[in-house]
Design a protein around this motif. Structure first.
Motif, PDB file in Angstrom:
ATOM      1  N   GLN A  16       0.822  -1.207   0.000  1.00  0.00           N
ATOM      2  CA  GLN A  16       0.000   0.000   0.000  1.00  0.00           C
ATOM      3  C   GLN A  16       0.856   1.258   0.000  1.00  0.00           C
ATOM      4  OE1 GLN A  16      -2.972   0.118  -0.708  1.00  0.00           O
ATOM      5  NE2 GLN A  16      -4.122  -1.632   0.090  1.00  0.00           N
ATOM      6  N   LEU A  17       1.959   1.237   0.718  1.00  0.00           N
ATOM      7  CA  LEU A  17       2.856   2.389   0.698  1.00  0.00           C
ATOM      8  C   LEU A  17       3.503   2.545  -0.678  1.00  0.00           C
ATOM      9  CD1 LEU A  17       4.538   2.157   4.221  1.00  0.00           C
ATOM     10  CD2 LEU A  17       2.689   3.666   3.480  1.00  0.00           C
ATOM     11  N   ALA A  18       3.714   1.411  -1.369  1.00  0.00           N
ATOM     12  CA  ALA A  18       4.300   1.476  -2.708  1.00  0.00           C
ATOM     13  C   ALA A  18       3.371   2.173  -3.698  1.00  0.00           C
ATOM     14  CB  ALA A  18       4.631   0.070  -3.205  1.00  0.00           C
ATOM     15  N   VAL A  19       2.044   2.100  -3.455  1.00  0.00           N
ATOM     16  CA  VAL A  19       1.106   2.795  -4.341  1.00  0.00           C
ATOM     17  C   VAL A  19       0.670   4.126  -3.737  1.00  0.00           C
ATOM     18  CG1 VAL A  19       0.275   0.657  -5.382  1.00  0.00           C
ATOM     19  CG2 VAL A  19      -0.915   1.586  -3.393  1.00  0.00           C
ATOM     20  N   GLY A  20       1.283   4.502  -2.623  1.00  0.00           N
ATOM     21  CA  GLY A  20       1.008   5.798  -2.027  1.00  0.00           C
ATOM     22  C   GLY A  20      -0.235   5.883  -1.187  1.00  0.00           C
ATOM     23  N   ASP A  21      -0.747   4.739  -0.711  1.00  0.00           N
ATOM     24  CA  ASP A  21      -1.989   4.741   0.062  1.00  0.00           C
ATOM     25  C   ASP A  21      -1.682   4.594   1.550  1.00  0.00           C
ATOM     26  OD1 ASP A  21      -4.537   4.560   1.041  1.00  0.00           O
ATOM     27  OD2 ASP A  21      -5.246   3.174  -0.494  1.00  0.00           O
ATOM     28  N   ALA A  22      -1.399   5.719   2.197  1.00  0.00           N
ATOM     29  CA  ALA A  22      -1.066   5.702   3.617  1.00  0.00           C
ATOM     30  C   ALA A  22      -2.273   5.327   4.469  1.00  0.00           C
ATOM     31  CB  ALA A  22      -0.521   7.066   4.037  1.00  0.00           C
ATOM     32  N   LEU A  31       5.543   3.757   7.703  1.00  0.00           N
ATOM     33  CA  LEU A  31       4.382   4.619   7.491  1.00  0.00           C
ATOM     34  C   LEU A  31       4.693   6.056   7.889  1.00  0.00           C
ATOM     35  CD1 LEU A  31       1.400   5.159   6.867  1.00  0.00           C
ATOM     36  CD2 LEU A  31       0.857   4.374   9.189  1.00  0.00           C
ATOM     37  N   ALA A  32       5.340   6.219   9.049  1.00  0.00           N
ATOM     38  CA  ALA A  32       5.671   7.568   9.520  1.00  0.00           C
ATOM     39  C   ALA A  32       6.584   8.278   8.529  1.00  0.00           C
ATOM     40  CB  ALA A  32       6.320   7.494  10.898  1.00  0.00           C
ATOM     41  N   HIS A  71       6.860   7.632   5.377  1.00  0.00           N
ATOM     42  CA  HIS A  71       6.105   7.879   4.150  1.00  0.00           C
ATOM     43  C   HIS A  71       5.269   9.154   4.282  1.00  0.00           C
ATOM     44  CE1 HIS A  71       3.724   6.794   0.552  1.00  0.00           C
ATOM     45  NE2 HIS A  71       2.699   7.280   1.242  1.00  0.00           N
ATOM     46  N   THR A  72       4.559   9.309   5.380  1.00  0.00           N
ATOM     47  CA  THR A  72       3.692  10.465   5.549  1.00  0.00           C
ATOM     48  C   THR A  72       4.481  11.758   5.709  1.00  0.00           C
ATOM     49  OG1 THR A  72       3.569   9.989   7.927  1.00  0.00           O
ATOM     50  CG2 THR A  72       1.806   9.130   6.521  1.00  0.00           C
ATOM     51  N   ARG A  73       5.727  11.635   6.207  1.00  0.00           N
ATOM     52  CA  ARG A  73       6.558  12.835   6.337  1.00  0.00           C
ATOM     53  C   ARG A  73       7.049  13.327   4.982  1.00  0.00           C
ATOM     54  NH1 ARG A  73       8.778  10.182  10.905  1.00  0.00           N
ATOM     55  NH2 ARG A  73      10.503   9.424   9.612  1.00  0.00           N
ATOM     56  N   THR A  74       7.381  12.401   4.108  1.00  0.00           N
ATOM     57  CA  THR A  74       8.000  12.785   2.837  1.00  0.00           C
ATOM     58  C   THR A  74       7.010  12.936   1.699  1.00  0.00           C
ATOM     59  OG1 THR A  74       8.420  10.469   2.303  1.00  0.00           O
ATOM     60  CG2 THR A  74      10.154  11.649   3.485  1.00  0.00           C
ATOM     61  N   LEU A  75       5.808  12.388   1.870  1.00  0.00           N
ATOM     62  CA  LEU A  75       4.832  12.433   0.776  1.00  0.00           C
ATOM     63  C   LEU A  75       4.238  13.832   0.664  1.00  0.00           C
ATOM     64  CD1 LEU A  75       3.472  10.499  -1.273  1.00  0.00           C
ATOM     65  CD2 LEU A  75       1.601  10.265   0.344  1.00  0.00           C
ATOM     66  N   GLU A  76       4.307  14.417  -0.510  1.00  0.00           N
ATOM     67  CA  GLU A  76       3.798  15.766  -0.708  1.00  0.00           C
ATOM     68  C   GLU A  76       2.290  15.782  -0.896  1.00  0.00           C
ATOM     69  OE1 GLU A  76       5.871  17.492  -3.938  1.00  0.00           O
ATOM     70  OE2 GLU A  76       7.799  17.564  -2.885  1.00  0.00           O
ATOM     71  N   ARG A  77       1.746  14.712  -1.425  1.00  0.00           N
ATOM     72  CA  ARG A  77       0.301  14.652  -1.596  1.00  0.00           C
ATOM     73  C   ARG A  77      -0.185  13.259  -1.232  1.00  0.00           C
ATOM     74  NH1 ARG A  77      -1.534  11.992  -6.075  1.00  0.00           N
ATOM     75  NH2 ARG A  77       0.028  11.271  -7.550  1.00  0.00           N
ATOM     76  N   ARG A  78      -1.430  13.171  -0.818  1.00  0.00           N
ATOM     77  CA  ARG A  78      -2.019  11.891  -0.439  1.00  0.00           C
ATOM     78  C   ARG A  78      -3.078  11.515  -1.462  1.00  0.00           C
ATOM     79  NH1 ARG A  78      -4.187  12.263   5.471  1.00  0.00           N
ATOM     80  NH2 ARG A  78      -4.573  10.082   5.064  1.00  0.00           N
ATOM     81  N   VAL A  79      -3.040  10.274  -1.889  1.00  0.00           N
ATOM     82  CA  VAL A  79      -4.039   9.812  -2.854  1.00  0.00           C
ATOM     83  C   VAL A  79      -5.298   9.398  -2.101  1.00  0.00           C
ATOM     84  CG1 VAL A  79      -2.283   8.999  -4.446  1.00  0.00           C
ATOM     85  CG2 VAL A  79      -3.188   7.429  -2.737  1.00  0.00           C
ATOM     86  N   ARG A 127       6.285  -5.186  13.300  1.00  0.00           N
ATOM     87  CA  ARG A 127       5.194  -4.221  13.194  1.00  0.00           C
ATOM     88  C   ARG A 127       5.668  -2.822  13.587  1.00  0.00           C
ATOM     89  NH1 ARG A 127       0.624  -5.613  17.813  1.00  0.00           N
ATOM     90  NH2 ARG A 127       2.011  -6.003  19.573  1.00  0.00           N
ATOM     91  N   ALA A 128       6.652  -2.732  14.508  1.00  0.00           N
ATOM     92  CA  ALA A 128       7.230  -1.424  14.838  1.00  0.00           C
ATOM     93  C   ALA A 128       7.954  -0.854  13.616  1.00  0.00           C
ATOM     94  CB  ALA A 128       8.186  -1.558  16.011  1.00  0.00           C
ATOM     95  N   PHE A 129       8.649  -1.727  12.896  1.00  0.00           N
ATOM     96  CA  PHE A 129       9.338  -1.288  11.675  1.00  0.00           C
ATOM     97  C   PHE A 129       8.333  -0.795  10.642  1.00  0.00           C
ATOM     98  CE2 PHE A 129      11.025  -2.252   7.422  1.00  0.00           C
ATOM     99  CZ  PHE A 129      12.190  -1.486   7.449  1.00  0.00           C
ATOM    100  N   ALA A 130       7.215  -1.498  10.528  1.00  0.00           N
ATOM    101  CA  ALA A 130       6.190  -1.095   9.562  1.00  0.00           C
ATOM    102  C   ALA A 130       5.604   0.260   9.928  1.00  0.00           C
ATOM    103  CB  ALA A 130       5.094  -2.159   9.496  1.00  0.00           C
ATOM    104  N   ARG A 131       5.427   0.521  11.214  1.00  0.00           N
ATOM    105  CA  ARG A 131       4.912   1.824  11.631  1.00  0.00           C
ATOM    106  C   ARG A 131       5.919   2.928  11.308  1.00  0.00           C
ATOM    107  NH1 ARG A 131       0.185   2.401  13.564  1.00  0.00           N
ATOM    108  NH2 ARG A 131      -0.945   0.658  14.509  1.00  0.00           N
ATOM    109  N   ASN A 132       7.187   2.603  11.432  1.00  0.00           N
ATOM    110  CA  ASN A 132       8.210   3.583  11.062  1.00  0.00           C
ATOM    111  C   ASN A 132       8.174   3.871   9.562  1.00  0.00           C
ATOM    112  OD1 ASN A 132       9.132   3.896  13.685  1.00  0.00           O
ATOM    113  ND2 ASN A 132      10.680   2.270  13.480  1.00  0.00           N
TER     114      ASN A 132
END
Length: 744
Positions: free
Chosen positions: A619-625, A659-660, A662-670, A652-657
């Motif tokens: 999901q992160l690969a397609v930009g779906d946070a 996500l974090a 991803h949301t910090r660097t993503l300029e727009r959310r799909v 799961r802690a790594f996966a949350r990181n």
């Protein structure tokens, strides 16, 4: 024996799917039929009490029809959504070749029937190569609400020029709404009532010679009831008879009069064979311990006494209302004989491999040990076919106490529940298995080992406790045991997610070898998916591709699309395809795994957590946070705080990181189209015209909860109506497959 069994299965199928022979000398309803044929109605419902001639109307219509036709007479054992849709599909293959696609669809739950099987059949009918008329008789036997829901979805796209004709004793309210209502016609008892001329035709056909004043009296007393008029005619040709003034008892009175003068041998034959749905001479012989049933059946048919034969004279059918009368009389007169009759029927069907019928008769006989053993043998095919309603009914009727008396059955059903991905069933059967004594006798099964494996899979006390159970099971299961490869696979998976990766690789490799020898595809898929998981974590994509290809090939070849491990393999495939830049195939695997994950729930954390961890990556690969966040929340629900997960906690802690970051660097959310499990359960019902309260009743939630879920679906899909949501669900392969289903 196999050939004879196949012949019996064909005979039973043909008894349901062959139209009754139409007698042109009987009552004709050509004007009514022609008006219905000429209408634009795609759905025609024929609704009237028993005996009004619904079946004869359908048989006459089928006889007159020049379009392609299909016929299905439903029986009590068809009251299962998956069984119903598959049976309909089998009938429709004669004129809709794509109906065969239904048999490739897996649906282990009722939601799966609505989201996979029913839409696939609807599409097949919509693409039918030529106009058709499909006749479905005795729809009233469908008492499971899921059957009517599935039928509505399956028949929602009947093409112009084709028709489906449904006969029922009750009003088919669910099929008379919304889109279906716009193209539906209804025939009721008033249209089927026999008039004076029709009564004269019935009397002539029965060989009764009476004047019109007496015929008028019959019509008045029967209120146009065809079966009653036929019985009056039969009785009048042999003797005068008294006429009851109590119309509520008219049917029983007339049937009693009809059988009163039969030889006692024939009367007893009718009573005792009333337990059967289809009267096959050899079956009747077995039940009654005689050898001349064919003679009596042919005699009854010649008497026109509500017994009809198929075209080849191999099977006979009692009129349903007559059979109901006889069954009641049997209970009143000889109730003590009923269990033995059912027991003989059960044995006859079991010897010929017809396990569902054998189970029903064994339960009716009160022979619960036999029924339990038969259900144990039939359980896996029932799960694979999605016949959860039938399986659930069998288990309820047998009862937990009787099931516990067969430890082998408890072990098998615990495994089925885990494989099918039903959290509630898995917990129930895990609990029941825990109640089985360790020293209980179970052929070929080590009870302590079976308990340990189920505990390891469900991991109620954390992964270290699960590892102890897995070590024990792998130690005690001998090499030749059919339970050896799942024991070794469970140990390998537990070692992996407890953090012992080096040893896990060795054990998982051993499990693949043993499973290949034993022919167990489920264990192979899990092991290959675990290896793919490790390779993806390490960024070794070529190695991951090899393991994923093996897992997907095994799923296809092993026919285990509906099992929980399918989501794991498809999630890994989604990661691989998206990493390789193959966006279209990656999104398809992702949509498929997201849909399948609802079967991979809290009952199997060793599978459900790594599956979701892979889906987070995809999901992160397609930009779906938003989708990734939903998945991480689901992981927390599967393994709540306080339950140690060791390496799973780290992952799961790594996966949350991730996500974090991803949301910090993503300029727009799909826009997110990821549905929660609850929303996925609601989505298939949007194909129907059930109201929110009715959907809530089926899902055991409140109407407000359903409203909330529908609003969330609309928002995520960017739509404003149910039809648009269904169309979007098809595009995302959440309702059928986009490669197979056209937009609705």
């Amino acid at each position: 024996m196999g050939s004879a069994n196949d012949d019996l299965e064909t005979l039973l199928f043909e008894s349901k799917t062959t139209a009754p022979l139409f007698d042109p000398a009987y009552v004709r309803r050509q004007d009514l039929i022609q008006s219905l044929r000429a209408s634009t109605s795609r759905i025609v419902t024929v609704e009237a009490p028993a005996g009004y001639g619904k079946t004869s109307l359908l048989a006459e219509w089928e006889h007159l029809e020049d379009r392609a036709t299909g016929w299905l007479t439903l029986r009590e054992d068809d009251d299962d959504p998956a069984a119903l849709i598959r049976l309909l599909a089998r009938v429709c293959t004669a004129f809709a070749s794509e109906a065969e696609s239904v048999f490739a669809q897996i649906a282990t739950t009722q939601t799966g029937v609505l989201s996979r099987l029913a839409p696939a059949l609807a599409l097949a009918l919509s693409r039918c190569e030529r106009p058709f008329v499909l006749f479905i008789d005795d729809v009233h036997v469908l008492r499971t609400v899921g059957c009517i829901d599935a039928l509505e979805v399956a028949l929602a796209r009947v093409p112009a020029g084709s028709q489906v004709v449904l006969a029922s004793r009750q009003h088919l309210a669910a099929l008379a709404r919304g889109r279906v209502e716009l193209s539906a016609a209804r025939v009721g008892a008033s249209e089927l009532r026999i008039d004076l001329d029709g009564a004269a035709r019935i009397a002539d056909e029965a060989g009764a010679h009476v004047d019109r004043s007496l015929l008028a009296d019959w019509v008045d007393r029967c209120e146009g009831w065809a079966a009653g008029l036929h019985m009056y005619a039969l009785l009048s040709r042999s003797r005068p008879f008294a006429v009851t003034s109590d119309n509520t008892a008219l049917a029983d009175y007339l049937y009693r009069e009809c059988v009163r003068d039969l030889p006692e041998e024939t009367r007893q034959f009718l009573l005792r064979t009333s337990i059967l749905g289809t009267h096959i001479p050899d079956l009747c012989d077995a039940v009654l311990e005689r050898t001349d049933s064919i003679r009596i059946l042919r005699d009854l048919e010649s008497r026109q006494l509500f017994v009809t034969a198929d075209a080849d004279g191999r099977a006979f059918r009692l009129h349903p209302l007559f059979r109901e009368y006889l069954s009641d009389e049997l209970q009143l007169e000889s109730a003590s004989l009923v269990p033995a009759l059912h027991a003989r029927a059960s044995q006859w069907f079991a010897e010929r491999g017809q396990l569902p019928a054998a189970i029903d008769h064994a339960i009716a006989a009160g022979e619960f040990p036999t029924a339990t053993a038969l259900v144990t043998a039939a359980g896996l095919p029932a799960y694979e076919a999605g016949q959860s309603a039938t399986l659930g009914r069998w288990l309820r009727e047998i009862g937990d106490a009787n099931l516990l008396a067969n430890p082998s059955a408890v072990v098998v059903f615990a495994w089925f529940a885990v494989l099918a991905g039903s959290d509630d069933d898995a917990r129930k059967w895990g609990t029941l298995l825990g109640m089985v004594p360790d020293d209980a006798a179970a052929a070929g099964i080590n009870i302590p080992s079976a308990k340990a494996m189920i505990r390891a899979i469900m991991m109620p006390d954390g992964i270290e406790s699960a590892l102890e159970d897995a070590e024990f099971a792998a130690e005690v299961e001998p090499l030749e045991s059919p339970w050896r490869d799942p024991a070794v696979q469970i140990l390998g998976s537990t070692l992996l997610h407890a953090g012992y990766e080096e040893r896990a690789r060795v054990v998982l490799g051993e499990a693949i070898h043993i499973a290949s020898v034993h022919g167990n595809p489920a264990s192979i898929v899990i092991c290959e998916s675990e290896f793919a998981f490790l390779a993806i974590e390490a960024g070794a994509w070529e190695r991951a591709a090899t393991h994923i290809e093996r897992a997907l090939d095994t799923i296809r070849e092993g026919g285990i699309e509906g099992y929980v491990m399918s989501a794991y393999a498809h999630a890994a495939a989604a990661c691989l395809e998206l990493h390789a830049g193959r966006t279209l195939s990656g999104r398809r695997y992702l949509a498929r795994a997201m849909s399948e994950r609802q079967r991979c729930g809290s009952a199997v954390p060793l599978l459900s957590i790594p599956t979701r961890l892979l889906l987070v990556r995809a999901q992160l690969a397609v930009g779906d946070a938003d989708a990734a966040r939903i998945l991480l929340d689901e992981i927390d629900e599967v393994l709540p705080p306080g339950v140690p997960g060791d390496a799973l906690d780290t992952r799961r802690a790594f996966a949350r990181n991730l996500l974090a970051e991803h949301t910090r660097t993503l300029e727009r959310r799909v826009d997110s189209v990821a549905l929660t499990e609850a929303e996925q359960r609601v989505l298939p019902y949007l194909q129907t015209h059930l109201t929110r309260p009715e959907i809530a009743q089926r899902l055991y939630v409140s109407p407000n909860t359903v409203k909330t879920h529908i609003s969330a679906i609309f928002q995520k899909f960017g739509v404003s109506s149910r039809s648009e949501a269904v169309r979007r669900g098809v595009e995302l392969e959440l309702l059928g497959k986009a490669t197979e289903l056209a937009p609705v």
